[in-house]
Design a protein around this motif. Structure first.
Motif, PDB file in Angstrom:
ATOM      1  N   GLN A  49      40.265  42.528  44.101  1.00  0.00           N
ATOM      2  CA  GLN A  49      39.723  41.232  43.719  1.00  0.00           C
ATOM      3  C   GLN A  49      39.999  40.148  44.747  1.00  0.00           C
ATOM      4  O   GLN A  49      39.158  39.292  44.993  1.00  0.00           O
TER       5      GLN A  49
ATOM      6  N   PRO B  37      38.069  46.019  40.237  1.00  0.00           N
ATOM      7  CA  PRO B  37      38.299  44.784  39.479  1.00  0.00           C
ATOM      8  C   PRO B  37      39.764  44.650  39.079  1.00  0.00           C
ATOM      9  O   PRO B  37      40.090  44.328  37.940  1.00  0.00           O
ATOM     10  N   GLN B  38      40.644  44.890  40.007  1.00  0.00           N
ATOM     11  CA  GLN B  38      42.073  44.884  39.725  1.00  0.00           C
ATOM     12  C   GLN B  38      42.798  44.050  40.763  1.00  0.00           C
ATOM     13  O   GLN B  38      42.309  43.851  41.883  1.00  0.00           O
TER      14      GLN B  38
ATOM     15  N   MET C  49      37.447  45.393  32.769  1.00  0.00           N
ATOM     16  CA  MET C  49      38.528  44.952  33.655  1.00  0.00           C
ATOM     17  C   MET C  49      39.894  45.070  32.983  1.00  0.00           C
ATOM     18  O   MET C  49      40.916  45.259  33.658  1.00  0.00           O
TER      19      MET C  49
ATOM     20  N   ASN D  99      37.160  53.025  39.158  1.00  0.00           N
ATOM     21  CA  ASN D  99      35.945  52.212  39.275  1.00  0.00           C
ATOM     22  C   ASN D  99      34.761  52.881  38.595  1.00  0.00           C
ATOM     23  O   ASN D  99      33.997  52.232  37.857  1.00  0.00           O
TER      24      ASN D  99
ATOM     25  N   TYR E 247      31.078  44.718  36.667  1.00  0.00           N
ATOM     26  CA  TYR E 247      32.104  45.005  35.679  1.00  0.00           C
ATOM     27  C   TYR E 247      32.150  43.883  34.650  1.00  0.00           C
ATOM     28  O   TYR E 247      32.044  42.709  34.997  1.00  0.00           O
TER      29      TYR E 247
ATOM     30  N   MET F 295      31.681  41.666  41.853  1.00  0.00           N
ATOM     31  CA  MET F 295      32.456  42.392  40.844  1.00  0.00           C
ATOM     32  C   MET F 295      32.055  41.963  39.437  1.00  0.00           C
ATOM     33  O   MET F 295      32.006  42.794  38.518  1.00  0.00           O
ATOM     34  N   ALA F 296      31.753  40.682  39.254  1.00  0.00           N
ATOM     35  CA  ALA F 296      31.332  40.213  37.935  1.00  0.00           C
ATOM     36  C   ALA F 296      29.994  40.813  37.531  1.00  0.00           C
ATOM     37  O   ALA F 296      29.735  41.023  36.344  1.00  0.00           O
TER      38      ALA F 296
ATOM     39  N   GLY G 246      33.890  38.113  44.369  1.00  0.00           N
ATOM     40  CA  GLY G 246      34.082  37.905  42.935  1.00  0.00           C
ATOM     41  C   GLY G 246      32.790  37.986  42.159  1.00  0.00           C
ATOM     42  O   GLY G 246      32.736  38.576  41.072  1.00  0.00           O
TER      43      GLY G 246
END
Length: 420
Positions: free
Chosen positions: A306, A341-342, A414, A90, A409, A405-406, A402
């Motif tokens: 995610q 992000p996995q 990603m 991360n 990252y 994370m967007a 979500g």
């Protein structure tokens, strides 16, 4: 190869020596600690950020692509040393995104400055102000310097004439900083901005637990019975912060409820007791008996994926399943830097095993030959067992993970494969 040292290396010693030793020695030192599991959990994020800061500061690079390669290479080596610590990847991805953002802003600034320079070169020379006091008529010498054939309207004043010539010369010669010097200055400025950005990531990691603790009053009420399963440092600060304003009871569940295990959280017990909060230690194997009395279940997460699932300490899954059977809310504490992000489907397993000798002694030879014992250190918890994620940005639900994370990252990060 482990770094040669006359003393047992520790993370504190490594961080203090980063400025004085070369980059390769620093990377190998952290790899050595990761393989020996002397650095775990939140410490991995802090250590990784410090190492990547040294990569940016000490490596020789003249392009953004080269810097991205260096950071990716160093990050992959750290991920390979501790594949069960997703937080390392991360931080590497956060730094890669930071480099791309700073480089993009730098290019936009250069394009803007070039556009301004082009407009200035095309702008006509401004005539002298009309409010200037009138001068005497031109002498024969100044008349001979006028150029009516060229169609240039030039002031008859010798002072203004020389000023116009100097201005035209400056535009024609393009007097500016040499290209090589300008590039060096641009790289130096970009390096400084990236280093400052990594410093902000380090501050985020160090301050996350305190920021999470600031939301304790939202979920803990007077008279509650809070079940804390293997409380992490973030959970401990969360409980201590709530104890400063509320009176409740804490049930601390750990694999060992007697002996050394009971003293593992002695510091937490002392702080809660001084605040007037009662703490009860119990074993994770007896959670079902206490669950009807429990108001809420709280534990920390090692990583959040995610789909909302997470990597937690062994025993948290049992508590979460028991809480669901009794309709008790489950609250998970985790900093945003732990959001991965996995997808867990891309990994073979996140379950970690540890030495089982603390549970079963191997003095009896027959036991060793006939029994296989696995001590699970961490396990995967599906998202349907979690009600609220408390982060340093505030409480969140699964639907909002979500978007978070967007924000942290980019699609380029990603898709980066680390440790392959």
């Amino acid at each position: 190869m482990a770094p040669v040292s006359t003393h047992t290396p520790t993370l504190q010693k490594l961080l203090k020596s980063l400025r004085d030793q070369d980059l390769e020695t620093s990377i190998e030192g952290l790899i050595f600690l990761l393989k020996r599991r002397q650095v775990r959990g939140d410490q991995c994020a802090n250590a990784t950020a410090h190492i990547l800061l040294q990569v940016v500061a000490k490596s020789k690079w003249q392009s953004v692509d080269r810097l991205l390669e260096l950071v990716t290479s160093a990050g992959s080596r750290l991920v390979q040393a501790a594949p069960h610590e997703p937080v390392i990847g991360n931080i590497v991805r956060r730094v890669l995104g930071l480099i791309r953002d700073e480089a993009s802003e730098d290019r936009n600034a250069d394009e803007l400055s070039e556009s301004v320079s082009d407009l200035q070169s095309l702008a006509p020379v401004a005539p002298p102000p009309t409010s200037a006091p009138a001068r005497p008529g031109p002498t024969p010498i100044t008349r001979s310097l006028t150029m009516p054939a060229a169609g240039l309207q030039v002031s008859k004043s010798m002072f203004n004439l020389l000023s116009v010539v100097d201005t035209l010369d400056s535009y024609s010669t393009g007097a500016s900083t040499p290209v090589s010097l300008a590039q060096n200055n641009s790289v130096h400025a970009l390096k400084s901005e990236i280093i400052d950005g990594i410093g902000e990531i380090i501050d985020e990691v160090n301050q996350a637990d305190d920021q999470i603790a600031g939301f304790a009053d939202i979920h803990i009420y007077p008279g509650d019975y809070i079940l804390a399963v293997l409380p992490s440092p973030a959970v401990e600060r969360y409980l201590i912060k709530a104890a400063s304003r509320r009176r409740f009871t804490v049930l601390v569940a750990s694999p060992h409820s007697q002996g050394s295990g009971a003293e593992q959280y002695s510091a937490l017990r002392k702080k809660l007791t001084s605040a007037g909060v009662k703490m009860i230690s119990l074993s994770t194997t007896g959670l079902m008996a206490y669950m009807p009395k429990v108001s809420k279940v709280i534990f920390g997460a090692k990583a959040v994926f995610q789909n909302g699932g997470m990597l937690v300490d062994s025993g948290c899954c049992l508590a979460a399943r028991a809480a669901q059977e009794y309709s008790k809310p489950v609250i998970v504490l985790c900093g945003v830097y732990k959001f991965c992000p996995q997808d867990t489907a891309t990994h073979i397993s996140w379950t970690q095993l540890e030495n089982p000798s603390s549970y079963v002694g191997y003095d009896d030879g027959e036991t060793v030959d006939t029994i296989d014992i696995e001590n699970t250190l961490a396990e995967y918890l599906p998202p349907e067992f979690v009600d609220v994620y408390v982060t340093n940005l505030g409480p969140q639900t699964q639907d909002h993970l979500g978007s978070i994370m967007a924000d942290h990252y980019k699609p380029e990060e990603m898709s980066v494969q680390l440790g392959a």
